[in-house]
Design a protein around this motif. Structure first.
Motif, PDB file in Angstrom:
ATOM      1  N   GLU A 186       0.835  -1.197   0.000  1.00  0.00           N
ATOM      2  CA  GLU A 186       0.000   0.000   0.000  1.00  0.00           C
ATOM      3  C   GLU A 186       0.872   1.250   0.000  1.00  0.00           C
ATOM      4  O   GLU A 186       1.876   1.324   0.704  1.00  0.00           O
ATOM      5  CB  GLU A 186      -0.906   0.007   1.231  1.00  0.00           C
ATOM      6  CG  GLU A 186      -1.870   1.174   1.239  1.00  0.00           C
ATOM      7  CD  GLU A 186      -2.835   1.133   2.413  1.00  0.00           C
ATOM      8  OE1 GLU A 186      -3.405   2.193   2.708  1.00  0.00           O
ATOM      9  OE2 GLU A 186      -3.014   0.062   3.019  1.00  0.00           O
ATOM     10  N   GLY A 187       0.502   2.219  -0.816  1.00  0.00           N
ATOM     11  CA  GLY A 187       1.251   3.470  -0.902  1.00  0.00           C
ATOM     12  C   GLY A 187       2.433   3.428  -1.854  1.00  0.00           C
ATOM     13  O   GLY A 187       3.198   4.380  -1.917  1.00  0.00           O
ATOM     14  N   HIS A 188       2.582   2.342  -2.609  1.00  0.00           N
ATOM     15  CA  HIS A 188       3.745   2.181  -3.483  1.00  0.00           C
ATOM     16  C   HIS A 188       3.383   2.162  -4.965  1.00  0.00           C
ATOM     17  O   HIS A 188       4.100   1.582  -5.778  1.00  0.00           O
ATOM     18  CB  HIS A 188       4.528   0.924  -3.098  1.00  0.00           C
ATOM     19  CG  HIS A 188       5.226   1.069  -1.793  1.00  0.00           C
ATOM     20  ND1 HIS A 188       6.567   1.368  -1.700  1.00  0.00           N
ATOM     21  CD2 HIS A 188       4.759   1.005  -0.521  1.00  0.00           C
ATOM     22  CE1 HIS A 188       6.895   1.460  -0.418  1.00  0.00           C
ATOM     23  NE2 HIS A 188       5.819   1.242   0.310  1.00  0.00           N
ATOM     24  N   VAL A 189       2.255   2.806  -5.309  1.00  0.00           N
ATOM     25  CA  VAL A 189       1.877   2.987  -6.707  1.00  0.00           C
ATOM     26  C   VAL A 189       1.970   4.482  -6.986  1.00  0.00           C
ATOM     27  O   VAL A 189       1.383   5.301  -6.269  1.00  0.00           O
ATOM     28  CB  VAL A 189       0.452   2.466  -6.998  1.00  0.00           C
ATOM     29  CG1 VAL A 189       0.054   2.763  -8.439  1.00  0.00           C
ATOM     30  CG2 VAL A 189       0.372   0.964  -6.710  1.00  0.00           C
ATOM     31  N   TRP A 190       2.734   4.833  -8.016  1.00  0.00           N
ATOM     32  CA  TRP A 190       3.049   6.226  -8.350  1.00  0.00           C
ATOM     33  C   TRP A 190       2.559   6.521  -9.752  1.00  0.00           C
ATOM     34  O   TRP A 190       2.673   5.682 -10.644  1.00  0.00           O
ATOM     35  CB  TRP A 190       4.558   6.448  -8.266  1.00  0.00           C
ATOM     36  CG  TRP A 190       5.119   5.979  -6.966  1.00  0.00           C
ATOM     37  CD1 TRP A 190       5.528   4.706  -6.662  1.00  0.00           C
ATOM     38  CD2 TRP A 190       5.284   6.745  -5.784  1.00  0.00           C
ATOM     39  NE1 TRP A 190       5.946   4.648  -5.361  1.00  0.00           N
ATOM     40  CE2 TRP A 190       5.811   5.887  -4.796  1.00  0.00           C
ATOM     41  CE3 TRP A 190       5.055   8.076  -5.458  1.00  0.00           C
ATOM     42  CZ2 TRP A 190       6.097   6.314  -3.511  1.00  0.00           C
ATOM     43  CZ3 TRP A 190       5.354   8.505  -4.179  1.00  0.00           C
ATOM     44  CH2 TRP A 190       5.869   7.636  -3.220  1.00  0.00           C
ATOM     45  N   ASN A 191       2.041   7.713  -9.959  1.00  0.00           N
ATOM     46  CA  ASN A 191       1.553   8.091 -11.279  1.00  0.00           C
ATOM     47  C   ASN A 191       2.081   9.463 -11.674  1.00  0.00           C
ATOM     48  O   ASN A 191       2.108  10.380 -10.855  1.00  0.00           O
ATOM     49  CB  ASN A 191       0.016   8.118 -11.294  1.00  0.00           C
ATOM     50  CG  ASN A 191      -0.514   8.329 -12.687  1.00  0.00           C
ATOM     51  OD1 ASN A 191      -0.302   7.504 -13.564  1.00  0.00           O
ATOM     52  ND2 ASN A 191      -1.200   9.437 -12.909  1.00  0.00           N
ATOM     53  N   GLU A 192       2.520   9.558 -12.929  1.00  0.00           N
ATOM     54  CA  GLU A 192       2.937  10.843 -13.490  1.00  0.00           C
ATOM     55  C   GLU A 192       2.065  11.126 -14.712  1.00  0.00           C
ATOM     56  O   GLU A 192       1.982  10.294 -15.613  1.00  0.00           O
ATOM     57  CB  GLU A 192       4.405  10.807 -13.918  1.00  0.00           C
ATOM     58  CG  GLU A 192       5.357  10.694 -12.763  1.00  0.00           C
ATOM     59  CD  GLU A 192       6.809  10.796 -13.181  1.00  0.00           C
ATOM     60  OE1 GLU A 192       7.600  11.320 -12.384  1.00  0.00           O
ATOM     61  OE2 GLU A 192       7.165  10.364 -14.296  1.00  0.00           O
TER      62      GLU A 192
ATOM     63  N   GLY B 216      14.166   3.722  -3.368  1.00  0.00           N
ATOM     64  CA  GLY B 216      13.460   3.472  -2.116  1.00  0.00           C
ATOM     65  C   GLY B 216      13.202   4.694  -1.266  1.00  0.00           C
ATOM     66  O   GLY B 216      12.977   4.586  -0.066  1.00  0.00           O
ATOM     67  N   LYS B 217      13.223   5.879  -1.878  1.00  0.00           N
ATOM     68  CA  LYS B 217      12.986   7.116  -1.139  1.00  0.00           C
ATOM     69  C   LYS B 217      11.692   7.787  -1.606  1.00  0.00           C
ATOM     70  O   LYS B 217      11.629   9.006  -1.775  1.00  0.00           O
ATOM     71  CB  LYS B 217      14.171   8.069  -1.301  1.00  0.00           C
ATOM     72  CG  LYS B 217      15.442   7.537  -0.679  1.00  0.00           C
ATOM     73  CD  LYS B 217      16.558   8.537  -0.769  1.00  0.00           C
ATOM     74  CE  LYS B 217      17.801   7.992  -0.063  1.00  0.00           C
ATOM     75  NZ  LYS B 217      18.858   8.990  -0.038  1.00  0.00           N
ATOM     76  N   GLY B 218      10.660   6.991  -1.795  1.00  0.00           N
ATOM     77  CA  GLY B 218       9.383   7.517  -2.260  1.00  0.00           C
ATOM     78  C   GLY B 218       8.792   8.574  -1.352  1.00  0.00           C
ATOM     79  O   GLY B 218       8.063   9.448  -1.815  1.00  0.00           O
ATOM     80  N   GLY B 219       9.104   8.515  -0.074  1.00  0.00           N
ATOM     81  CA  GLY B 219       8.600   9.515   0.867  1.00  0.00           C
ATOM     82  C   GLY B 219       9.096  10.926   0.574  1.00  0.00           C
ATOM     83  O   GLY B 219       8.539  11.893   1.082  1.00  0.00           O
TER      84      GLY B 219
END
Length: 172
Positions: free
Chosen positions: A83-89, A154-157
C-alpha cells in the motif's frame, strides 16, 4: 492504418513474460540485503503492468506509471505491491490518459490519475506524452525524472505529490 494500442490482448499476451522476468530477478538475486524492485510502465506498457498484476504475481516493491491509458484495474491495491507504493505521473498536454481510459481503464473507466484509484500523483514539469525522461543539458534532469529516481532507490517519501482535492468538500 488501424493501430494496435486499443486492443487489450497484447497486454495479456505480454503479462506472463513480465511476471517471469521479475520472478527471474528474484531467483538470481544474491547477497544479504533485500532488493528493491521498481516496475516502470509508460503508455501501453502500463496496461501490460496491470495485466501482469491481474494474471499473476507482480514481484515488485513499487510501480511507476507515466502517460497511462489505463491498467485494467480500478484501485491501486489491486496491483500486488505494498500500500502506498503505486506512483503516477501525468504531464500537461498528455492526452493519452484521457483517451485511453475508455479502452484500458478499470471498472467505471478509472485510471491512476483519478483520486479514487489511490495512486500517489507526483508532480511533473514535463509536457506531452514522451517527456517524462527529459533532461536539459543546462538545467539537469526534469522533476519527473528525479521523482522516478527517488522511488527507484526506495525514497518515495521524498517525492513531491500534487495536491488532491478534499473528497469531503462539496462544490456548490
Amino acid at each position: 492504418m488501424l493501430k494496435d494500442a486499443p486492443y487489450e490482448h497484447y497486454a495479456y499476451d505480454g503479462a506472463p513474460a513480465l511476471n517471469q522476468f521479475l520472478d527471474g530477478l528474484e531467483t538470481s538475486r544474491s547477497g544479504e540485503s533485500e532488493p528493491h524492485r521498481t516496475v516502470i510502465g509508460h503508455s501501453y506498457g502500463t496496461t501490460v503492468v496491470g495485466a501482469a498484476a491481474q494474471t499473476g504475481r507482480l514481484n515488485a516493491d513499487d510501480v511507476i506509471f507515466a502517460g497511462i491509458p489505463g491498467v485494467k484495474v480500478s484501485r491501486a491495491n489491486e496491483l500486488d505491491v505494498p500500500e502506498g507504493h503505486v506512483w503516477n505521473e501525468e504531464a500537461d498536454g498528455d492526452v493519452v490518459p484521457d483517451i485511453g481510459r475508455w479502452g484500458h481503464g478499470g471498472n467505471g473507466f478509472v485510471i491512476p490519475s483519478d483520486p479514487e484509484f489511490g495512486a500517489n500523483e507526483t508532480t511533473t514539469d514535463t509536457h506531452g506524452h514522451s517527456g517524462y525522461w527529459d533532461k536539459d543539458s543546462q538545467a539537469g534532469p526534469s522533476q519527473s525524472l528525479l521523482n522516478q529516481a527517488l522511488v527507484i532507490v526506495g525514497k518515495g517519501g521524498e517525492v513531491p505529490l500534487k495536491p488532491r482535492p478534499d473528497p469531503w468538500v462539496h462544490v456548490k
